[in-house]
Design an enzyme around this catalytic site. Structure first.
Site, PDB file in Angstrom:
ATOM      1  N   GLY A  60       0.822  -1.204   0.000  1.00 26.45           N
ATOM      2  CA  GLY A  60       0.000   0.000   0.000  1.00 26.45           C
ATOM      3  C   GLY A  60       0.856   1.255   0.000  1.00 26.45           C
ATOM      4  N   ASP A  61       0.222   2.398  -0.256  1.00 25.86           N
ATOM      5  CA  ASP A  61       0.904   3.699  -0.225  1.00 25.86           C
ATOM      6  C   ASP A  61       2.003   3.821  -1.262  1.00 25.86           C
ATOM      7  OD1 ASP A  61      -0.662   4.330   2.060  1.00 25.86           O
ATOM      8  OD2 ASP A  61       0.713   3.136   3.262  1.00 25.86           O
ATOM      9  N   GLU A  62       1.831   3.168  -2.390  1.00 22.82           N
ATOM     10  CA  GLU A  62       2.871   3.187  -3.425  1.00 22.82           C
ATOM     11  C   GLU A  62       2.806   4.455  -4.274  1.00 22.82           C
ATOM     12  OE1 GLU A  62       0.523   0.851  -3.248  1.00 22.82           O
ATOM     13  OE2 GLU A  62       1.450  -1.054  -2.742  1.00 22.82           O
ATOM     14  N   LYS A  85      -0.430   5.255  -5.856  1.00 22.00           N
ATOM     15  CA  LYS A  85      -1.458   4.931  -6.859  1.00 22.00           C
ATOM     16  C   LYS A  85      -2.261   6.160  -7.252  1.00 22.00           C
ATOM     17  CE  LYS A  85      -3.152   1.760  -4.025  1.00 22.00           C
ATOM     18  NZ  LYS A  85      -2.061   1.523  -3.061  1.00 22.00           N
ATOM     19  N   GLY A 121      -5.834   5.489   1.646  1.00 23.64           N
ATOM     20  CA  GLY A 121      -5.614   6.925   1.682  1.00 23.64           C
ATOM     21  C   GLY A 121      -4.813   7.309   0.459  1.00 23.64           C
ATOM     22  N   HIS A 122      -5.417   8.081  -0.426  1.00 23.65           N
ATOM     23  CA  HIS A 122      -4.719   8.508  -1.634  1.00 23.65           C
ATOM     24  C   HIS A 122      -4.445  10.000  -1.522  1.00 23.65           C
ATOM     25  CE1 HIS A 122      -6.464   5.011  -4.240  1.00 23.65           C
ATOM     26  NE2 HIS A 122      -5.611   4.609  -3.339  1.00 23.65           N
ATOM     27  N   THR A 123      -3.218  10.370  -1.788  1.00 21.03           N
ATOM     28  CA  THR A 123      -2.860  11.780  -1.725  1.00 21.03           C
ATOM     29  C   THR A 123      -2.582  12.283  -3.135  1.00 21.03           C
ATOM     30  OG1 THR A 123      -1.840  11.354   0.404  1.00 21.03           O
ATOM     31  CG2 THR A 123      -1.307  13.444  -0.642  1.00 21.03           C
ATOM     32  N   GLN A 149      -4.864  -0.402  -1.142  1.00 26.69           N
ATOM     33  CA  GLN A 149      -3.888  -1.261  -0.449  1.00 26.69           C
ATOM     34  C   GLN A 149      -2.865  -1.805  -1.464  1.00 26.69           C
ATOM     35  OE1 GLN A 149      -7.483  -2.050   0.522  1.00 26.69           O
ATOM     36  NE2 GLN A 149      -7.054  -0.252   1.723  1.00 26.69           N
ATOM     37  N   GLY A 187      -1.890   8.477  10.113  1.00 21.38           N
ATOM     38  CA  GLY A 187      -0.798   9.328  10.560  1.00 21.38           C
ATOM     39  C   GLY A 187       0.353   8.559  11.206  1.00 21.38           C
ATOM     40  N   ARG A 232       5.472   5.171   8.803  1.00 22.21           N
ATOM     41  CA  ARG A 232       5.597   3.940   8.014  1.00 22.21           C
ATOM     42  C   ARG A 232       6.975   3.323   8.223  1.00 22.21           C
ATOM     43  NH1 ARG A 232       3.372   7.095   2.852  1.00 22.21           N
ATOM     44  NH2 ARG A 232       1.148   7.026   3.339  1.00 22.21           N
ATOM     45  N   LYS A 270       8.584   7.738  -6.408  1.00 14.86           N
ATOM     46  CA  LYS A 270       9.451   8.270  -5.360  1.00 14.86           C
ATOM     47  C   LYS A 270      10.924   7.915  -5.538  1.00 14.86           C
ATOM     48  CE  LYS A 270       7.141   9.212  -1.392  1.00 14.86           C
ATOM     49  NZ  LYS A 270       6.374   9.072  -0.143  1.00 14.86           N
ATOM     50  N   ASP A 306      13.115   9.884  -6.595  1.00 13.94           N
ATOM     51  CA  ASP A 306      13.834  11.069  -6.124  1.00 13.94           C
ATOM     52  C   ASP A 306      14.243  10.946  -4.658  1.00 13.94           C
ATOM     53  OD1 ASP A 306      10.893  11.232  -5.821  1.00 13.94           O
ATOM     54  OD2 ASP A 306      11.339  13.045  -4.675  1.00 13.94           O
ATOM     55  N   GLY A 332       8.209   8.170 -11.073  1.00 10.23           N
ATOM     56  CA  GLY A 332       7.833   9.332 -10.274  1.00 10.23           C
ATOM     57  C   GLY A 332       9.058   9.914  -9.586  1.00 10.23           C
TER      58      GLY A 332
END
Ligand code: IMP
Ligand code: MG
Length: 448
Positions: free
Chosen positions: A12-14, A16, A40-42, A220, A300, A303, A329, A331, A423
């Protein structure tokens, strides 16, 4: 035109949300097919950051219809907050106009949240996801389509209440649910959402038959899959390709592309094994957490971080068959002297190249790494300038410095999956698409 899928290839949190945001302008429907507000998508657009939990990330494309699909468990109160936030930002109220809730999706009620709060093992997000799916599998849950029938039947209400309160007692949660609460809650859901609750599978099927492009948004990641993940440290739904169409109410023959999203390293929130895990308070693990802002969108929580794990990635590829990989990510690794990639494990003195079944075995795996030279850190602006140049000169990855490009090539070679986009920063523009690949599309102005 057919359907494409965006899936998490890790825990998860890749990233997407960003990939979906880039693809949505070319789709007329964006569909969530499993999970709920554990996701949670940002999305970052210039100075605006949008956090979404249930609304499909395609929301930023005003011409894109949005579906919370059959396979989801949905918290109507959290959805209300998300919709209010979106209204504050955009002035739009999409529900019933371009945002639809599947009649077949299950309702997350306060009971489910209370029950989930008793979890001590998995480290769930506490949002009631597992308990809502449990009720569905036990065939006692309430789907959106069922609400009027439950409200009209005192016996059904009574039996829900006695079951809920009994189960809360069992896990030693003090609160109880009253008949009045349950009725009021269900009535509120109907009043608030009746315009939006639809047979969405039929709608998406119709759109496909009309030649429209559908985007299926996973939540996920592969290692959190109930069947194929690091059980029991997993979520409660099938997160992979096989459930994408099913959970949306269409058939798998519609799928053209299936994108796996992976960070250039790994992160995990919650408990469970992660073989390449690093310490969080010093060295490269601390670097990843700090530079990558690795805190859970939903809870919050910090990770856990580690080096990219090709064995886990190939395991995800085995069941989801990615047609393209998006590496996010990259970078963040800038400024590290060395970059490691896990290419195998040692388990009980044996060299293995597969992901074991038992969480205990995965936890005992010692990663075998290959080591690459690092590349310098750049500022956000420098990375964006690199991406802009790649687009302007239509040169794809040739815009990257050699050290960066080598890592991309190596991930592609080791995973056996073409890397279609890389990315290099949170901004929408901070991505470099492979020349001629699925993300090499003319730049679309965000309609929002
Ligand atoms: P649940 O999905 O809330 O039941 O939590 C089960 C496990 O999945 C926990 O380890 C969570 O931290 C993890 N998890 C659930 N959703 C996400 C997500 O969207 N990103 C990352 N981890 C998640
Ligand atoms: Mg997330």
């Amino acid at each position: 035109m057919p359907a494409s899928i965006v899936l998490g290839a890790q825990w998860g949190d890749e990233g997407k949300g960003k990939a979906i945001d880039q693809l949505a302008p070319h789709s007329s429907w964006a569909v969530r097919f499993q999970g709920g507000n554990n996701a949670g998508h940002t999305i970052v657009l210039g100075n605006t950051t949008i956090k979404l939990h249930q609304i499909p990330s395609g929301v930023t494309s005003m011409d894109c219809n949005l579906v919370l699909g059959d396979g989801m468990v949905i918290d109507p109160w959290v959805l209300e907050e998300e919709l209010d936030r979106w209204y504050g930002l955009s002035g739009e109220r999409p529900e019933g106009k371009r945002l639809f809730i599947s009649e077949r999706a299950s309702v997350i009620l306060p009971f489910h949240r209370l029950y989930d709060s008793a979890d001590k093992v998995v480290g769930t997000t506490g949002r009631g996801i597992g308990p809502a799916y449990r009720d569905r599998i036990e065939r006692v849950g309430i789907r959106f389509a069922d609400i009027p029938g439950v409200l009209a039947d005192e016996k059904k209400i009574e039996s829900q209440i006695s079951r809920m309160n009994h189960q809360l007692n069992t896990v030693k949660v003090d609160q109880q649910i009253s008949v009045g609460d349950l009725k009021a809650n269900l009535q509120w859901i109907l009043d608030r959402y009746s315009d939006a609750i639809k047979p969405t599978g039929l709608m998406i099927d119709m759109a496909l038959r009309n030649g429209e492009q559908i985007l299926l948004e996973g939540a996920q990641g592969a290692m959190l899959d109930i069947d194929q993940g690091t059980y029991p440290f997993v979520t409660s739904s099938v997160v992979g390709r096989a459930n994408a169409t099913h959970g949306a109410g269409i058939h798998p023959g519609w799928i053209e592309e299936c994108f796996g999203i992976t960070k250039a390293y790994v992160t995990r929130v919650g408990n469970g094994p992660m073989p390449t895990e690093l310490v969080l308070d010093a060295g490269p693990g601390e670097h990843m957490a700090r530079i990558g802002h690795e805190y859970g969108t939903t809870t919050g929580r910090p990770r856990r971080t580690g080096w990219l794990d090709i064995i886990a990635l190939k395991d995800a590829h085995r069941t989801s068959g990615y047609t393209g990989l998006v590496v996010t990510k990259l970078d963040v690794l800038g400024g590290l002297d060395e970059i490691k990639i896990c290419v195998g494990y040692e388990l009980d003195g044996k060299h293995i190249t597969y992901f074991p079944t038992l969480a205990e075995d995965i936890a005992r795996c010692i990663p075998i790494y290959e080591t690459h030279q690092g590349f310098p850190a750049l500022s956000d602006e420098e990375w964006i300038a690199m991406a802009d140049r790649s687009r302007a000169e239509e040169i794809g990855y040739a815009a990257m410095p050699e050290g960066v490009r080598n890592i991309v090539k190596r991930i592609e070679y080791l995973s056996g999956i073409p890397v279609v986009s890389v990315g290099i920063g949170p901004d929408r523009r901070a991505s470099i698409a492979k020349k001629g690949g699925a993300f090499d599309n003319p730049e679309t102005k965000a309609s929002f």
